[in-house]
Write an enzyme that holds these catalytic residues in place. Structure first.
Site, mmCIF file in Angstrom:
data_model
loop_
_atom_site.group_PDB
_atom_site.id
_atom_site.type_symbol
_atom_site.label_atom_id
_atom_site.label_comp_id
_atom_site.label_asym_id
_atom_site.label_seq_id
_atom_site.Cartn_x
_atom_site.Cartn_y
_atom_site.Cartn_z
ATOM 1 N N ASN A 60 -22.202 47.149 28.631
ATOM 2 C CA ASN A 60 -20.860 46.813 29.765
ATOM 3 C C ASN A 60 -20.233 45.348 29.325
ATOM 4 O OD1 ASN A 60 -23.091 46.310 31.071
ATOM 5 N ND2 ASN A 60 -21.575 46.264 33.027
ATOM 6 N N GLU A 66 -17.371 42.900 30.715
ATOM 7 C CA GLU A 66 -16.381 42.727 31.985
ATOM 8 C C GLU A 66 -15.404 41.693 31.286
ATOM 9 O OE1 GLU A 66 -18.786 42.375 35.442
ATOM 10 O OE2 GLU A 66 -19.266 44.480 35.473
ATOM 11 N N CYS A 85 -17.039 49.905 29.235
ATOM 12 C CA CYS A 85 -18.407 50.349 29.770
ATOM 13 C C CYS A 85 -19.340 50.637 28.567
ATOM 14 C CB CYS A 85 -18.182 51.836 30.280
ATOM 15 S SG CYS A 85 -17.326 52.062 31.575
ATOM 16 N N GLU A 143 -21.163 52.798 27.620
ATOM 17 C CA GLU A 143 -21.001 54.365 26.695
ATOM 18 C C GLU A 143 -20.036 54.063 25.745
ATOM 19 O OE1 GLU A 143 -21.196 53.753 30.107
ATOM 20 O OE2 GLU A 143 -21.854 55.420 31.156
ATOM 21 N N CYS A 190 -18.673 57.252 33.881
ATOM 22 C CA CYS A 190 -17.498 57.301 34.334
ATOM 23 C C CYS A 190 -16.632 58.469 33.907
ATOM 24 C CB CYS A 190 -16.924 55.958 34.470
ATOM 25 S SG CYS A 190 -16.072 55.356 32.910
ATOM 26 N N CYS A 193 -15.297 57.378 30.277
ATOM 27 C CA CYS A 193 -16.456 57.591 29.282
ATOM 28 C C CYS A 193 -16.723 59.013 28.925
ATOM 29 C CB CYS A 193 -17.662 56.761 29.593
ATOM 30 S SG CYS A 193 -17.472 54.986 29.654
HETATM 31 N N1 THU Z 1 -20.158 50.964 34.127
HETATM 32 C C1 THU Z 1 -20.634 51.160 32.760
HETATM 33 O O1 THU Z 1 -20.990 50.525 31.720
HETATM 34 N N2 THU Z 1 -20.631 52.585 32.487
HETATM 35 C C2 THU Z 1 -20.382 53.577 33.658
HETATM 36 O O2 THU Z 1 -20.433 54.718 33.294
HETATM 37 C C3 THU Z 1 -20.011 53.102 34.821
HETATM 38 C C4 THU Z 1 -19.921 51.679 35.089
HETATM 39 C C5 THU Z 1 -19.901 49.274 34.157
HETATM 40 C C6 THU Z 1 -18.549 48.891 34.096
HETATM 41 C C7 THU Z 1 -18.688 47.571 35.249
HETATM 42 O O3 THU Z 1 -19.164 46.575 34.197
HETATM 43 C C8 THU Z 1 -19.871 47.826 35.979
HETATM 44 O O4 THU Z 1 -20.721 48.963 35.578
HETATM 45 C C9 THU Z 1 -19.361 48.152 37.375
HETATM 46 O O5 THU Z 1 -18.473 49.270 37.485
#
Ligand code: THU
Length: 136
Positions: free
Chosen positions: A47, A49, A58, A60, A95, A98
């Site tokens: 991920n 941010e 994300c 994925e 999520c 994704c």
């Molecule tokens: N996140 C992912 O990388 N994948 C997911 O399927 C759910 C959330 C990350 C996004 C963000 O940086 C952190 O988790 C908190 O939401």
């Protein structure tokens, strides 16, 4: 069986390696993904941010983007499996955004998600049974 213990262990290791490259100063949740693609290789994503939170990518989707850079054929069947890991929370499935992106690049792919409570196994179909598609 294709997804034997050794392959699953390798996917987990690669996903953990990916999570070390996460950029997550806001949530502090480091997520790693290892995507087994239809060329037999494993592509990693983590991920990413942003101070403007909604721009977060994300793990994925980062892994899908990495795989797409290496593969030019049969991309609609790109995803054989994806292993998602974090070490802070119970296993988190992909999520909604994704799920839709994974659906675009393969049906029938296995989704492993792993966290403090161990690993769970699902599929793109199960997690997004009524995916959006243009050619209905
Ligand atoms: N996140 C992912 O990388 N994948 C997911 O399927 C759910 C959330 C990350 C996004 C963000 O940086 C952190 O988790 C908190 O939401």
């Amino acid at each position: 069986m294709k997804f034997n213990e050794a392959l699953i262990a390798t996917l987990r290791e690669e996903a953990l390696k990916a999570s070390k490259q996460a950029y997550a100063p806001y949530s502090k949740l480091h997520v790693g993904a290892a995507l087994l693609a239809n060329d037999g290789n494993i592509y990693r994503g983590a991920n990413v941010e942003n101070a403007s939170y909604g721009l977060t990518l994300c793990a994925e989707r980062a892994a899908v983007a990495a795989a797409l850079q290496a593969i030019s054929q049969n991309r609609e069947n790109l995803v054989e499996a994806i292993y998602i890991v974090n070490t802070k929370l119970p296993a988190i499935p992909p999520c909604g955004a994704c799920r839709q992106v994974l659906y675009e690049f393969g049906h029938g792919g296995i989704i492993f998600f792993d966290g403090q409570d161990g690993v769970k196994k699902s599929s793109i179909e199960k997690l997004l049974p009524e995916a959006f598609r243009l050619n209905v």
